[in-house]
Write a protein that holds these residues in place. Structure first.
Motif, mmCIF file in Angstrom:
data_model
loop_
_atom_site.group_PDB
_atom_site.id
_atom_site.type_symbol
_atom_site.label_atom_id
_atom_site.label_comp_id
_atom_site.label_asym_id
_atom_site.label_seq_id
_atom_site.Cartn_x
_atom_site.Cartn_y
_atom_site.Cartn_z
ATOM 1 N N ASP A 1 0.946 -1.314 -0.028
ATOM 2 C CA ASP A 1 0.074 -0.072 -0.105
ATOM 3 C C ASP A 1 0.937 1.181 -0.133
ATOM 4 O O ASP A 1 1.902 1.240 0.619
ATOM 5 C CB ASP A 1 -0.995 0.046 1.311
ATOM 6 C CG ASP A 1 -1.791 -0.961 1.195
ATOM 7 O OD1 ASP A 1 -2.152 -1.504 0.104
ATOM 8 O OD2 ASP A 1 -2.732 -1.410 2.159
ATOM 9 N N THR A 2 0.236 2.216 -0.531
ATOM 10 C CA THR A 2 0.820 3.834 -0.443
ATOM 11 C C THR A 2 0.049 4.633 0.152
ATOM 12 O O THR A 2 -1.330 4.638 -0.090
ATOM 13 C CB THR A 2 1.172 4.274 -2.052
ATOM 14 O OG1 THR A 2 2.099 3.218 -2.475
ATOM 15 C CG2 THR A 2 1.939 5.363 -2.115
ATOM 16 N N VAL A 3 0.481 5.596 1.075
ATOM 17 C CA VAL A 3 -0.368 6.468 1.782
ATOM 18 C C VAL A 3 0.338 7.832 1.336
ATOM 19 O O VAL A 3 1.716 8.026 1.566
ATOM 20 C CB VAL A 3 -0.313 6.136 3.323
ATOM 21 C CG1 VAL A 3 -1.084 7.068 3.945
ATOM 22 C CG2 VAL A 3 -0.998 4.767 3.449
ATOM 23 N N THR A 4 -0.450 8.845 1.348
ATOM 24 C CA THR A 4 0.102 10.204 1.276
ATOM 25 C C THR A 4 -0.594 10.967 2.342
ATOM 26 O O THR A 4 -1.473 10.912 3.047
ATOM 27 C CB THR A 4 -0.169 10.844 -0.115
ATOM 28 O OG1 THR A 4 -1.723 10.681 -0.250
ATOM 29 C CG2 THR A 4 -0.074 9.893 -1.288
ATOM 30 N N GLY A 5 0.433 12.059 2.731
ATOM 31 C CA GLY A 5 -0.020 12.971 3.451
ATOM 32 C C GLY A 5 0.251 14.363 3.114
ATOM 33 O O GLY A 5 1.588 14.613 2.603
ATOM 34 N N PRO A 6 -0.638 15.690 2.864
ATOM 35 C CA PRO A 6 -0.295 16.845 2.507
ATOM 36 C C PRO A 6 0.617 17.625 3.510
ATOM 37 O O PRO A 6 0.668 17.219 4.624
ATOM 38 C CB PRO A 6 -1.705 17.352 2.468
ATOM 39 C CG PRO A 6 -2.775 16.327 3.482
ATOM 40 C CD PRO A 6 -1.922 15.149 3.510
ATOM 41 N N ALA A 7 1.132 18.574 2.983
ATOM 42 C CA ALA A 7 1.906 19.524 3.501
ATOM 43 C C ALA A 7 1.317 20.067 4.768
ATOM 44 O O ALA A 7 -0.151 20.139 4.751
ATOM 45 C CB ALA A 7 2.407 20.570 2.662
#
Length: 118
Positions: free
Chosen positions: A81-87
Protein backbone atom coordinates in the motif's frame (compact mmCIF):
# COMPACT_ATOMS: atom_id res chain seq x y z
CA UNK A 1 25.16 23.27 -23.63
CA UNK A 2 26.85 22.27 -20.39
CA UNK A 3 25.70 19.05 -18.72
CA UNK A 4 24.87 19.99 -15.13
CA UNK A 5 23.70 16.55 -14.04
CA UNK A 6 25.51 15.10 -11.05
CA UNK A 7 27.36 11.85 -11.36
CA UNK A 8 25.43 8.78 -10.19
CA UNK A 9 26.32 7.78 -6.66
CA UNK A 10 25.84 4.80 -4.40
CA UNK A 11 24.91 5.48 -0.80
CA UNK A 12 25.56 2.37 1.27
CA UNK A 13 22.97 1.57 3.92
CA UNK A 14 25.52 1.73 6.74
CA UNK A 15 26.38 5.34 5.77
CA UNK A 16 22.90 6.64 6.64
CA UNK A 17 21.85 4.43 9.58
CA UNK A 18 19.78 5.97 12.37
CA UNK A 19 21.09 4.92 15.78
CA UNK A 20 21.70 1.22 16.43
CA UNK A 21 18.77 -0.14 14.42
CA UNK A 22 18.20 -0.80 10.74
CA UNK A 23 16.27 2.40 9.97
CA UNK A 24 17.96 4.95 7.72
CA UNK A 25 17.73 8.66 6.86
CA UNK A 26 18.63 9.80 3.34
CA UNK A 27 19.01 13.56 3.00
CA UNK A 28 18.83 14.30 -0.72
CA UNK A 29 20.87 17.50 -0.56
CA UNK A 30 23.87 15.51 0.69
CA UNK A 31 23.82 13.36 -2.46
CA UNK A 32 22.69 15.67 -5.28
CA UNK A 33 19.06 14.48 -5.10
CA UNK A 34 15.89 16.57 -4.99
CA UNK A 35 14.06 14.19 -2.62
CA UNK A 36 14.80 12.68 0.78
CA UNK A 37 13.50 9.61 2.60
CA UNK A 38 13.35 7.60 5.77
CA UNK A 39 13.64 3.81 5.53
CA UNK A 40 11.84 2.64 8.66
CA UNK A 41 12.28 -0.80 10.20
CA UNK A 42 10.04 -1.08 13.30
CA UNK A 43 8.87 -3.81 15.62
CA UNK A 44 5.27 -4.04 16.92
CA UNK A 45 4.23 -0.92 18.82
CA UNK A 46 7.07 1.21 17.42
CA UNK A 47 6.52 4.18 15.15
CA UNK A 48 6.90 7.91 14.65
CA UNK A 49 5.64 10.58 17.01
CA UNK A 50 3.20 13.25 15.83
CA UNK A 51 4.89 15.77 13.53
CA UNK A 52 4.44 17.76 10.29
CA UNK A 53 6.46 18.94 7.28
CA UNK A 54 6.09 22.01 5.01
CA UNK A 55 5.82 19.63 2.02
CA UNK A 56 3.91 16.45 1.21
CA UNK A 57 5.09 13.03 2.37
CA UNK A 58 4.39 9.68 0.72
CA UNK A 59 4.78 6.34 2.48
CA UNK A 60 5.27 3.02 0.71
CA UNK A 61 4.65 0.04 3.00
CA UNK A 62 7.16 -2.68 2.19
CA UNK A 63 6.33 -5.21 4.89
CA UNK A 64 3.89 -5.64 7.76
CA UNK A 65 0.92 -3.66 9.02
CA UNK A 66 0.94 0.00 9.96
CA UNK A 67 -1.66 2.48 11.17
CA UNK A 68 -1.22 6.09 10.07
CA UNK A 69 -2.91 9.08 11.65
CA UNK A 70 -2.94 11.94 9.14
CA UNK A 71 -4.87 14.93 10.43
CA UNK A 72 -8.24 13.55 11.60
CA UNK A 73 -7.95 10.41 9.44
CA UNK A 74 -6.81 6.97 10.61
CA UNK A 75 -5.54 4.79 7.77
CA UNK A 76 -4.64 1.11 8.15
CA UNK A 77 -2.16 -0.07 5.51
CA UNK A 78 -0.29 -3.26 4.71
CA UNK A 79 2.57 -4.36 2.47
CA UNK A 80 2.19 -2.95 -1.03
CA UNK A 81 0.00 0.00 0.00
CA UNK A 82 0.93 3.66 -0.52
CA UNK A 83 -0.35 6.43 1.76
CA UNK A 84 0.06 10.18 1.25
CA UNK A 85 -0.03 13.09 3.65
CA UNK A 86 -0.36 16.74 2.60
CA UNK A 87 2.00 19.52 3.64
CA UNK A 88 1.49 21.05 7.10
CA UNK A 89 -0.89 18.27 8.26
CA UNK A 90 0.24 16.56 11.49
CA UNK A 91 0.81 12.84 11.12
CA UNK A 92 2.32 9.78 12.78
CA UNK A 93 2.39 6.02 12.29
CA UNK A 94 2.65 2.89 14.41
CA UNK A 95 3.46 -0.72 13.61
CA UNK A 96 0.13 -2.32 14.54
CA UNK A 97 1.03 -5.78 13.25
CA UNK A 98 2.60 -8.77 14.97
CA UNK A 99 5.91 -8.71 13.08
CA UNK A 100 8.43 -6.38 11.55
CA UNK A 101 7.06 -3.38 9.67
CA UNK A 102 9.16 -1.73 6.98
CA UNK A 103 8.28 1.38 5.00
CA UNK A 104 9.84 4.16 2.99
CA UNK A 105 8.74 7.72 3.88
CA UNK A 106 9.45 9.87 0.82
CA UNK A 107 9.90 13.57 1.48
CA UNK A 108 9.22 15.94 -1.42
CA UNK A 109 12.27 17.99 -0.46
CA UNK A 110 16.05 17.78 -0.80
CA UNK A 111 16.22 18.62 2.92
CA UNK A 112 14.17 16.92 5.63
CA UNK A 113 12.27 19.58 7.60
CA UNK A 114 10.27 18.16 10.49
CA UNK A 115 8.43 19.85 13.32
CA UNK A 116 7.56 17.53 16.23
CA UNK A 117 4.33 18.18 18.11
CA UNK A 118 4.57 17.52 21.85
Amino acid sequence: MVNTLAEPTLVAANEILLGNGRSRRFQGSDHGAGVSYFYVDNQPGQGAQLHWHPYAETWVVLEGDVTFVVGDEQIVATAGDTVTGPAYVPHKFTNTGTGTMRLIGIHASAVIIQTVID
